[in-house]
Design a protein around this motif. Structure first.
Motif, PDB file in Angstrom:
ATOM      1  N   GLU A 110       0.829  -1.203   0.000  1.00 25.38           N
ATOM      2  CA  GLU A 110       0.000   0.000   0.000  1.00 25.38           C
ATOM      3  C   GLU A 110       0.867   1.260   0.000  1.00 25.38           C
ATOM      4  N   ALA A 111       1.967   1.238   0.733  1.00 18.12           N
ATOM      5  CA  ALA A 111       2.877   2.396   0.747  1.00 18.12           C
ATOM      6  C   ALA A 111       3.490   2.614  -0.640  1.00 18.12           C
ATOM      7  N   THR A 114       0.879   3.995  -2.909  1.00 17.99           N
ATOM      8  CA  THR A 114       0.670   5.404  -2.565  1.00 17.99           C
ATOM      9  C   THR A 114       1.750   6.274  -3.207  1.00 17.99           C
ATOM     10  N   GLN A 115       2.978   5.800  -3.193  1.00 21.47           N
ATOM     11  CA  GLN A 115       4.077   6.540  -3.832  1.00 21.47           C
ATOM     12  C   GLN A 115       3.866   6.647  -5.343  1.00 21.47           C
ATOM     13  N   ALA A 119      -1.767   9.327  -2.446  1.00 21.57           N
ATOM     14  CA  ALA A 119      -2.584   8.923  -1.303  1.00 21.57           C
ATOM     15  C   ALA A 119      -4.082   9.048  -1.587  1.00 21.57           C
ATOM     16  N   ASP A 120      -4.476  10.098  -2.312  1.00 27.28           N
ATOM     17  CA  ASP A 120      -5.894  10.282  -2.610  1.00 27.28           C
ATOM     18  C   ASP A 120      -6.437   9.144  -3.471  1.00 27.28           C
ATOM     19  N   VAL A 122      -5.237   6.019  -3.671  1.00 30.66           N
ATOM     20  CA  VAL A 122      -5.302   4.792  -2.872  1.00 30.66           C
ATOM     21  C   VAL A 122      -6.503   4.856  -1.929  1.00 30.66           C
TER      22      VAL A 122
END
Length: 148
Positions: A110-111, A114-115, A119-120, A122
């Motif tokens: 997930e990180a 996100t990268q 973040a929005d 995900v």
């Protein structure tokens, strides 16, 4: 590509990467039910019958999964304190170690996502997937996700 196919391919890619991650860390054998079993036993001890009911499989099917996981050191059978004839299933040290690696992978995946997409994005995917599960009318999803 149809939405369902895209969703299915994304899931398969995730699972393949997870299995490779586990193999690299000393967990080469992963059955399709192992994650469910490990997460269930991390919360509580259950009998083979209870596990089979939660998996929606026969007692024979549950016994097969349990035997595999006991042989691999992921699950332990212990006497039930309330009924000495019955056995409770518990998370074995190997199962706890595997579950820790799985959780680590989920967080890292997930990180990384996100990268890559932000973040929005995900968070939006999480909202959509949560809504899909919450609004499902199929009994199978309710059974499988209840104890997780």
């Amino acid at each position: 590509m149809d939405f369902g196919l895209l969703l299915g391919h994304a899931y398969q890619a995730f699972v393949q990467e997870l299995h490779a991650h586990l193999a690299e860390r000393g967990f080469p054998a992963v059955g399709s039910s192992y994650g469910f079993v490990l997460r269930t036993l991390d919360r509580e001890a259950v009998t083979a019958t209870q596990l089979g009911e939660r998996l929606g499989i026969t007692a024979q099917g549950a016994a097969k999964v349990i035997d595999e996981m006991v042989a691999l050191g992921y699950v332990e059978r212990r006497p039930d304190p309330a009924d000495k004839r019955a056995k409770q299933l518990h998370l074995a040290p190997g199962g706890a170690a595997m579950l820790a690696v799985v959780r680590e992978f989920h967080a890292e995946y997930e990180a990384r996502l996100t990268q890559e997409v932000g973040a929005d994005e995900v968070a939006a995917v999480r909202r959509v997937l949560t809504a899909m599960v919450a609004t499902s009318t199929g009994p199978d999803l309710a059974r499988l996700f209840r104890p997780l």
